[in-house]
Scaffold this active site. Sequence first.
Site, short mmCIF file in Angstrom:
data_model
loop_
_atom_site.label_atom_id
_atom_site.label_comp_id
_atom_site.label_asym_id
_atom_site.label_seq_id
_atom_site.Cartn_x
_atom_site.Cartn_y
_atom_site.Cartn_z
CB SER A 23 -0.96 0.05 1.25
OG SER A 23 -0.10 -0.30 2.43
CG HIS A 156 -41.44 22.51 -11.72
ND1 HIS A 156 -41.67 21.08 -11.38
CD2 HIS A 156 -42.16 23.42 -10.90
CE1 HIS A 156 -42.26 21.12 -10.40
NE2 HIS A 156 -42.65 22.58 -10.13
CB SER A 277 -13.82 24.67 -29.77
OG SER A 277 -13.79 23.71 -30.94
CE LYS A 325 -3.75 3.12 4.32
NZ LYS A 325 -4.65 2.34 4.80
N1 ARG Z 1 -0.94 -1.27 5.41
C1 ARG Z 1 -1.84 -1.67 6.21
C2 ARG Z 1 -3.09 -0.72 6.08
O1 ARG Z 1 -3.14 0.06 5.43
C3 ARG Z 1 -1.34 -1.31 7.60
C4 ARG Z 1 -1.97 -2.37 8.63
C5 ARG Z 1 -1.43 -3.71 8.46
N2 ARG Z 1 -1.81 -4.73 9.47
C6 ARG Z 1 -1.77 -5.80 9.15
N3 ARG Z 1 -1.86 -6.55 10.44
N4 ARG Z 1 -1.49 -6.32 8.06
O2 ARG Z 1 -4.20 -1.24 6.55
#
Ligand code: ARG
Length: 459
Positions: A23, A156, A277, A325
Amino acid sequence: MSDLWSARFKKETDRLLKKFNSSISVDSKMYAEDIAGSKAHAAMLNEKGIISDPDLAAIRSGLDGIKADIDSGKLKIDPEAEDIHMFIEGELTKRIGEPGKRLHTARSRNDQVATDIRLYLKNRAAELKEKLYGMIEALYKTAEGATDAVMPGYTHLQRAQPVTMAHHMLAYAFMFIRDCTRLTDAVKRMDLSPLGSAALAGTTYDIDRHFTAEVLGFSGVVQNSMDGVSDRDFAAELAFTSSLIMTHLSRLAEEIILWCSWEFKFIELDDSFATGSSIMPQKKNPDVAELVRGKTGRVYGDLITLLTMLKGLPLAYNKDMQEDKEAVFDAIKTARDSLEIFAPMILTMKLRRDNMLLAAKRGFINATDMADYLTKKGMPFRTAYKITGELVAYAQDKGAGLEDLPLEELKEKCELFDTDVYEAIAVKNCLEKRVSEGGPSAAAVEKQLDAVKEFLDNV
Ligand code: ARG
């Protein structure tokens, strides 16, 4: 075996899993928060006698060095690392050796990531709020200069009753004020530290969660460790708040797009906030408004991503949550960028008051006022409504407005009509008579301007 968690494994992780599991491309954004969290945790461990003074000093200077090197670009975040937590802990141990290995005492990546994301989102929410203020200010300023800019109000999308551009702009200002308070509210709920929840069941160490919460600027601690690591309500709330901001922006975007069409021409966008354009030399397009309208869908998508990701998840941490995230960061960023560009576009647009007034004079937007005129002379409103409706049909057949009908013709329909009717249904007067609280008359709009100003003065 290279991974920090690989002690119990007999084989290397498959290359595909490594890539799929990582990640870092998203959570590397939280490096500063991760380092701050680690420093607070280390300070607490030392405070509680769990790590020594020299260990704390080494961890501190190691983390400060990593932070400075990432800030300056000297240290590149390894794109192959699993996540930012592993990368920083690994780098720390590489730099300071043994003390680095003590940092993860009484902590898990589960409470670590939950802490990082809350800290990160607090800052992003604060930035979003600043952009909301900018938007409200742009609407306020536009309204301030347009209290006499008469235009038709619509229902409307049919011309309904007279309003002003000030009244119209302020309607949006109040929406964005609500977004501000919604954001404040969401942040208040998010502002609790999950650090010390550890993996899910706390820890056997005598830690002080309030110590770390205070150092990190949280207003308190999450009460339950399982909730601490598994709660992502705040991400959903922020994505919802961002979604509603986009809803409001996209409604205004739609109006901007309509207003700068030749069919309306109520406004002219500044050249610096319009596009052309490649084939049609005459074109001036409202791309900003269209893009914002389009991006609304992607923010809603982020919200649905989060809700669906959380739905049915058993307690406590599950890897599904790593998907949080990208969605919430994107939602907030998209809303922030949209507000940022919308404010100056609004501020620089020119009002075509002539066309607005012309539109206000056509379309019988004074019909309610004519009915009110008769009602004020003692006739029941329903009867007055019927007579006026018939006069609208009559005038429309003649290609005239209500104000163009001669008094004799009006009197034929109803004896109560007199010369003062023309005053009563003149568009400017129709507007100024709408003195009820919240209405479009200059006096009523003045109060609304004051309310918005008061909000802005107190942020
Ligand atoms: N990269 C993980 C996340 O964003 C962090 C937590 C990972 N924890 C685990 N036990 N694998 O959620």
